[in-house]
Scaffold this active site. Structure first.
Site, short mmCIF file in Angstrom:
data_model
loop_
_atom_site.label_atom_id
_atom_site.label_comp_id
_atom_site.label_asym_id
_atom_site.label_seq_id
_atom_site.Cartn_x
_atom_site.Cartn_y
_atom_site.Cartn_z
NE ARG A 65 -3.94 -2.19 1.97
CZ ARG A 65 -3.72 -3.35 2.56
NH1 ARG A 65 -2.67 -3.50 3.35
NH2 ARG A 65 -4.55 -4.36 2.37
CE LYS A 71 0.12 14.17 -14.51
NZ LYS A 71 -0.09 14.74 -15.85
CD GLU A 123 8.09 16.85 -23.03
OE1 GLU A 123 7.54 17.81 -22.47
OE2 GLU A 123 7.43 15.97 -23.64
CE LYS A 129 6.12 17.60 -14.33
NZ LYS A 129 6.07 16.34 -15.03
CD GLU A 183 -2.90 17.10 -16.32
OE1 GLU A 183 -1.97 16.35 -16.01
OE2 GLU A 183 -3.44 17.09 -17.43
NE ARG A 224 1.44 17.42 -13.23
CZ ARG A 224 1.97 16.57 -12.39
NH1 ARG A 224 1.62 16.55 -11.14
NH2 ARG A 224 2.88 15.69 -12.81
CG ASN A 228 -1.35 18.12 -20.83
OD1 ASN A 228 -0.44 17.36 -20.53
ND2 ASN A 228 -2.50 18.17 -20.15
CG HIS A 240 2.00 16.71 -24.58
ND1 HIS A 240 2.86 17.79 -24.50
CD2 HIS A 240 2.69 15.66 -24.07
CE1 HIS A 240 4.01 17.40 -23.96
NE2 HIS A 240 3.93 16.11 -23.69
CG HIS A 282 -1.24 11.34 -27.20
ND1 HIS A 282 -2.38 10.61 -27.32
CD2 HIS A 282 -0.44 10.66 -26.35
CE1 HIS A 282 -2.30 9.53 -26.56
NE2 HIS A 282 -1.13 9.54 -25.96
CG HIS A 291 6.70 11.87 -25.72
ND1 HIS A 291 5.34 11.79 -25.93
CD2 HIS A 291 6.87 12.84 -24.77
CE1 HIS A 291 4.72 12.64 -25.14
NE2 HIS A 291 5.63 13.29 -24.42
P1 NAD Z 1 12.84 5.34 -21.96
O1 NAD Z 1 12.75 5.22 -20.50
O2 NAD Z 1 12.26 4.26 -22.79
O3 NAD Z 1 14.36 5.56 -22.36
C1 NAD Z 1 14.72 5.64 -23.72
C2 NAD Z 1 15.85 4.68 -24.07
O4 NAD Z 1 17.07 5.20 -23.55
C3 NAD Z 1 15.71 3.29 -23.46
O5 NAD Z 1 16.11 2.34 -24.41
C4 NAD Z 1 16.70 3.30 -22.29
O6 NAD Z 1 17.22 2.03 -22.01
C5 NAD Z 1 17.77 4.21 -22.82
N1 NAD Z 1 18.55 4.93 -21.82
C6 NAD Z 1 18.11 5.48 -20.67
N2 NAD Z 1 19.09 6.17 -20.09
C7 NAD Z 1 20.17 6.05 -20.87
C8 NAD Z 1 21.49 6.56 -20.79
N3 NAD Z 1 21.87 7.40 -19.81
N4 NAD Z 1 22.38 6.22 -21.75
C9 NAD Z 1 21.98 5.42 -22.79
N5 NAD Z 1 20.75 4.93 -22.92
C10 NAD Z 1 19.85 5.25 -21.97
O7 NAD Z 1 12.15 6.69 -22.49
P2 NAD Z 1 12.00 8.15 -21.87
O8 NAD Z 1 11.88 9.04 -23.04
O9 NAD Z 1 13.00 8.45 -20.83
O10 NAD Z 1 10.58 8.08 -21.10
C11 NAD Z 1 9.39 7.90 -21.80
C12 NAD Z 1 8.31 7.50 -20.81
O11 NAD Z 1 8.15 8.52 -19.85
C13 NAD Z 1 6.97 7.24 -21.44
O12 NAD Z 1 6.48 6.01 -20.99
C14 NAD Z 1 6.09 8.37 -20.90
O13 NAD Z 1 4.76 7.98 -20.74
C15 NAD Z 1 6.76 8.65 -19.59
N6 NAD Z 1 6.52 10.01 -19.09
C16 NAD Z 1 6.05 10.15 -17.83
C17 NAD Z 1 5.83 11.41 -17.29
C18 NAD Z 1 5.39 11.55 -15.87
O14 NAD Z 1 5.07 12.67 -15.46
N7 NAD Z 1 5.36 10.49 -15.11
C19 NAD Z 1 6.09 12.55 -18.07
C20 NAD Z 1 6.58 12.39 -19.36
C21 NAD Z 1 6.79 11.10 -19.87
N1 GLY Z 2 4.21 15.52 -18.15
C1 GLY Z 2 3.11 16.32 -17.77
C2 GLY Z 2 2.84 16.30 -16.30
O1 GLY Z 2 3.61 15.80 -15.52
O2 GLY Z 2 1.82 16.77 -15.88
#
Ligand code: NAD
Ligand code: GLY
Length: 355
Positions: free
Chosen positions: A126, A148, A190, A229, A239, A243, A247, A250, A254, A267
């Protein structure tokens, strides 16, 4: 060391308070930093196969030096694995390594790892504590800040999740040096988004240095982005209003990302297309007053090899309709009146795509 303090009053009026620390080489101090917040004795590092080879040993050794009993759960990298099966795998590691409610999860990787490790932390017993060590630019400036967490299901992205803030965010800009260029540039979308939304001086700094990235003080850029942020998350954690500004780009981004097909557009690339579209749409509607904004935005995005128009093989009308088929006809759309003046208006989907 650069430090950003995050203070959030959540719905239940509990104060959520954590630090974001930015410093080159800081991952080798993970043990000392985690020791200060750990209530129990154990840590589980959740990472992916690519990041594990690069940084897991440094983080594990640092934790073990502080006598923290540490185990590692290595996931297969990539968005395709951001699902309930992987969460179940994390739960098995947590059970096998006997992590109690007082112990901690360390998310070491990009946004995929961060979202999943965070969701596992939100739900294991939990809710247990977790630390974010983001290693992609996108994760440093966006996904690790704001609480998030979540996973995808076949019906859609991030449909299952929880708000669960980390106890600490540790950002080591040296880890970004191993990122593939395209991945780095995607994260810059971003960064540019935050600058357009909130900070003209940051935009000018990036513009002045974008011919040669190595002149850009990444620690400053990372800290400033986290501040921007964090300030939004502090005033609107769930949000409801401000917040939504995040977007920006986006809505169209998206749809285009989905329509292009899995892995075709990164992305950030899709968000870049979406931001340009949002500015053009704002100008047509008379909301965006700053006429230089469009060219300025296109120029800076192009410097990072980011796309600025919808790919010819994508039919935008179909893409948007398909993407929004389960939502209301009217959606919140983020416009920019000018730099640092975001504005949200409800618009009809038909209106956006018929422009
Ligand atoms: P990812 O985590 O898939 O990383 C991209 C690639 O880079 C992967 O293959 C990973 O293994 C590699 N990698 C990571 N660090 C590395 C490094 N230092 N050196 C070499 N390779 C490395 O992608 P991302 O773009 O970091 O994240 C995308 C995700 O984030 C999506 O699922 C999206 O929904 C999520 N997201 C969440 C929020 C939130 O607020 N929680 C906001 C934006 C995006
Ligand atoms: N990535 C948008 C948010 O965190 O709200």
């Amino acid at each position: 060391m650069n430090r950003v303090e995050v203070k959030i009053n959540n719905d239940s009026n509990n104060l959520i308070n954590y630090d974001i620390l930015v410093e080159k080489g800081i991952i080798s101090k993970t043990g000392e930093l985690v020791k200060n917040i750990l209530k129990g004795t154990r840590a589980l590092i959740v990472t992916d196969d690519i990041v594990a080879k690069l940084y897991a040993d440094t983080v594990k050794e640092s934790l073990e030096k502080e006598n923290i009993i540490t185990s590692v759960c290595v996931l297969e990298n990539g968005e395709a694995n951001k699902n309930i099966e992987t969460i179940s795998n994390i739960y098995s590691h947590l059970a096998k390594n006997e992590l109690s409610r007082k112990d901690i999860i360390i998310a070491l990787g990009g946004g995929v790892v961060g979202d999943m490790a965070g969701y596992a932390a939100a739900t294991w017993m939990r809710g247990i504590d977790f630390v974010q060590i983001p290693t992609t630019l996108l994760a440093c400036v966006d996904s690790s800040v704001g609480g998030k967490t979540g996973i995808n299901i076949k019906e859609g992205k991030n449909l299952v999740g929880a708000f669960h803030s980390p106890k600490l965010v540790i950002i080591d800009s040296n880890t970004l040096l191993s990122l593939p260029k395209r991945e780095f540039n995607s994260g810059m979308a971003e960064v540019i988004k935050h600058a357009l939304l909130f900070d003209d001086a940051l935009l000018e700094l990036i513009e002045a240095n974008c011919n040669n990235n190595s002149n850009l003080d990444m620690d400053f850029v990372l800290k400033r982005n986290c501040e921007l942020k964090a300030r939004i998350v502090e005033i609107d954690y769930k949000e409801q209003k401000e917040r939504m500004f995040l977007n920006f780009g986006h809505t169209i981004g998206h749809s285009v990302e989905n329509a292009a097909g899995y892995g075709v557009l990164f992305h950030g690339e899709a968000v870049a297309i979406g931001m340009v579209y949002a500015i053009e749409y704002g100008i047509k509607k008379g909301i965006t007053k700053d006429k230089n904004l469009l060219e300025r935005t296109k120029k800076i995005l192009s410097k990072f090899s980011l796309p600025i128009s919808v790919p010819e093989n994508i039919n935008l009308k179909d893409a948007v309709k398909l993407d929004k088929k389960r939502s209301d006809d009217k959606i919140n759309f983020v416009f920019l009146e000018s730099i640092a003046k975001p504005y949200v208006d409800k618009v009809n989907i038909e209106d956006i795509i018929n422009e």
